[in-house]
Each structure stands twice: as structure tokens, then as C-alpha cells.
Design an enzyme around this catalytic site. Sequence first.
Site, PDB file in Angstrom:
ATOM      1  N   SER A 239      32.953   1.800   5.089  1.00  0.00           N
ATOM      2  CA  SER A 239      34.445   2.003   5.841  1.00  0.00           C
ATOM      3  C   SER A 239      35.553   2.350   4.715  1.00  0.00           C
ATOM      4  O   SER A 239      35.485   1.151   3.573  1.00  0.00           O
ATOM      5  CB  SER A 239      34.899   1.571   6.942  1.00  0.00           C
ATOM      6  OG  SER A 239      35.682   0.075   7.362  1.00  0.00           O
ATOM      7  N   LYS A 240      36.614   2.650   5.220  1.00  0.00           N
ATOM      8  CA  LYS A 240      38.396   2.643   4.044  1.00  0.00           C
ATOM      9  C   LYS A 240      38.426   1.503   3.412  1.00  0.00           C
ATOM     10  O   LYS A 240      38.894   1.547   2.314  1.00  0.00           O
ATOM     11  CB  LYS A 240      39.024   3.170   5.567  1.00  0.00           C
ATOM     12  CG  LYS A 240      39.725   4.446   4.335  1.00  0.00           C
ATOM     13  CD  LYS A 240      41.342   4.276   5.782  1.00  0.00           C
ATOM     14  CE  LYS A 240      41.351   6.090   4.854  1.00  0.00           C
ATOM     15  NZ  LYS A 240      41.482   6.728   5.647  1.00  0.00           N
TER      16      LYS A 240
END
Length: 468
Positions: A239-240
Site C-alpha cells: 500500500s501507499k
Amino acid sequence: MSPRPVVTRFAPSPTGFLHIGGARTALFNQLYARHTGGRFLLRVEDTDRERSTDAAVAAIFEGLSWLGVTPDAEPVFQHARADRHREAVMELLAAGRAYRCYLTVAELETMREQARAEGRAIRSPWRDRTPNEPDAPHVIRFRGPLEGETVLHDLVKGEIRFRNIELDDLVLLRSDGAPTYNLAVVVDDHDMGVTHIIRGDDHVNNAARQTLIYQAFGWEVPAMGHIPLIHGPDGAKLSKRHGAQAVGEFADMGYLPEAMRNYLTRLGWGHGDDEIFTDAQAADWFDVADVVKSPARLDWQKLGFINAHYLKVADDVRLAALVARVFEGRGETLPADLVPRLPGLIALLKEGAKTTLDIADALAFVMRRRPLTLDERTQGLLTPEVRSRLGRLQGRIAAATFERTALEGEIRAFAEAEGVGIGKFGPALRGVLSGGATAPDLATLLLALGREESLARLDDALGAPPAP
Ligand code: GLU
């Protein structure tokens, strides 16, 4: 019957950027096609008109082309094939393998609850009912088998069994005539002659349903290999917060496409202990059956190691263009006199760099303009004794051959002549030449600046010698 020539495909839904997981899926499909002498195709799954955007299509094409994963034929756009999808559904309908279902949303909801309570998939009563008003709003559903099992011989995961009773009668065509995802995938893969489907393991459940649809058409079911997703270094879904997900982000962080290809190929697949290999070797060695079953983890250190290798062997004129872009992105202007020297400077200074950003950083001391503002540490080092010593060294630099070994020898000989260690003047020299910016060893530093600039920086710091 001789086996069909291998055809693989990457089938992204254009709903966002190209994720490195998707990029790796594309890469594996391309490698498997190359490995088998087959073909690799690209299909844009833009059937969902609400979620698909042109910007996402462009981002996917751009990401793939940057990575060097290009299909062997023009891409297919799924949405453009909607008529063919409808025609295929009509075939199933005519063969009794699909039926018109007139359930309302409310009815469906009640049935769904019932089915859930009984641990089975919903079955519409319209499976066996003839409508009084055939034109009333309806969907067309797949008539799934009520018993038995659907067995997937997954190339990566091995055998996976599904109880048919648990697979619901999929909608194939919505009430507005739009084909659904699973139907479109099957018809397209069949029409494109796809023999091997390599994709993320989030599609395993779809694979069972798609298998049933193939069988209903009487089509050969392609071989399938579902690959585990890429996780972050901590084992959680990428994820980010892990730093980067999109292929474009890795490009912006200074990774080379060939390094990314090598790294992504190595992510979840391997050939012994080989970390660095050519595209040809990858194609030679890659088999989807060797993809590991557990999720791969993004490893920044390994990516850095691989990128450093490709930076080292990369053409410096090419790197110069990339590094110039880094400066541009940072709003820094490359001094005009450095532009033609950039490839040579990169050759000197790229050692140890993990990204093109590192290379740009390594050039910081060359970028500085005279007179340099000396950092406090350097100022402190410039005692009268050191100043006069550097003054004597200046004479040697003026006469030295600007070549690494010669410069190294010169510095050593000077230290000997002065009867001191290099430590007595090296740090000050480095500070004077670099202004305190990160800098390489003395010989490289001198080489990068060149004789004239080196002497001028020394003059600036020591005070110009009196004119003769
Ligand atoms: N369009 C699907 C996705 O982007 C992939 C479908 C497939 O590979 O069969 O997740």
C-alpha cells in the site's frame, strides 16, 4: 492433437495506475510466451464503463512501455466487443445453458439471505420457469450445475476443488444488455486463442466460474496459474505507506526499467541464486510452474542492489538525460558548461549509486558555482599551516597529469614530501574543492572538477597567488 501454440495475455482493468503487481503479472505472461515461443497479448478490460477511464488506459500503456513489456499484437479493448459478448450469451440461452431471470432486487435480496442460511448459492426460480411476459425487465443468468465439483489444476497452486452447489448462477447479461465481467473474460480469452492465463490469485474464485462457462460453450479451458500478490516489506498488502506501488513511482524514484524488469521477475520466481540476469536468460528460464506459492515481499535493499548494477553498466549518455530530468524535477538548472560534461561526470561518480537520484546527489559538488561558501568544518580545518601546505599542493596539481593513478600517486608523494599523513591535509582539500557537499575520494574529486576548476577553487579559498 498437437498442442495449440501458447498465447498468454495481460488483461488490466483501467481503473487506476499500473500497480507493480499488475506489471509483474504482465511480465510473467510475456516471459512465459517467450519461453514457449508463443505470443503475448494485451486486453484492456474496460467493460465496466463507470470505473474505466481514458487516463487509466494511458497510464497502463505508459507503464508497460516504460517497463519494456509490449504485446505482440495491437491491444484488444473489451468494451468494443460487447456485441460479440451478447451473441455468445444468446448461444448459451439457445443451448439451455443460460436462462432469463425476472427476479426483482427485493426478491433477490430475500433469496440471498435464504441461500446464505442454507449454505448454498442462490438459485433463481426462473431456472425452470417460463415467463408470461418475456419482455419484462430481466437479466440472463448462467445455468450452473447443481452437483459435482469443478476442479482447477492451477499451475501455481496445484489442484483446487470447488463444490458447484456453492457457485451461484452468474448474471451473464445485465438488464440493460451489458455483458458482465466473467462472461466477457471467457469469450475474449477464447476468441483471442489464449491458452495460458497467468494472473493474480485474487481471481481464483472467478476461475471456477469461468471454467464452468467454458465447459458450457464446449470450449477448451485454458491452463491457469494464479500468482500470489506482492506484499510490502512488513508482509502486509502493498500500500501507499510502503513507499511506492505504481510503476511510474518507481521510475520517478530513479529505478531503471531493465532493473525493474529483473527485480519484478525475481519477485516470487527464481532460478537458483541468480539475482541478476538478462531478458534472454529470464525468457529461457521462466516457467510459471516455478512461481512460489506464498506472497512475495517488496525488498528495497535488493531492488537497490539490482538497480545499482544496471546503473553501472548503463550507457552514460542515456543516464545523463535521466539525471538532467532529476535536476529539472527539483527545479535545479544544470550549468551550461556541465551539460556536455555530464556523461563523463556520471561515469566518474555513479559508483555506489542505487538510483539516478543518488547520481544527481553525487553531482552536487560539481554543480556548485564559485566562489564556494565553505562550511564551518572546512573553515576550521584551514589553519595557517594547512593553508600553506595546500598552497604547495596547488603547484603539484597545476603540473599533474589528470588521470586517476597519476593523481593518487601525486597526493601520496606530496604527503611523503611533507612528512605527514594524507589526513593532515586531505579533509581540508576535500572541503575546499567541494564546499562541504558530499564528495568522492580526492582523485575522483579532482578529476570531476578538472584542473582549472580545482585550482580556481583552491585560489578562492587560499587567496589567489600574487600575479607573477
Ligand atoms: N481485469 C482483471 C483485473 O484487472 C484481470 C482479469 C484476468 O486476468 O482474467 O484484475
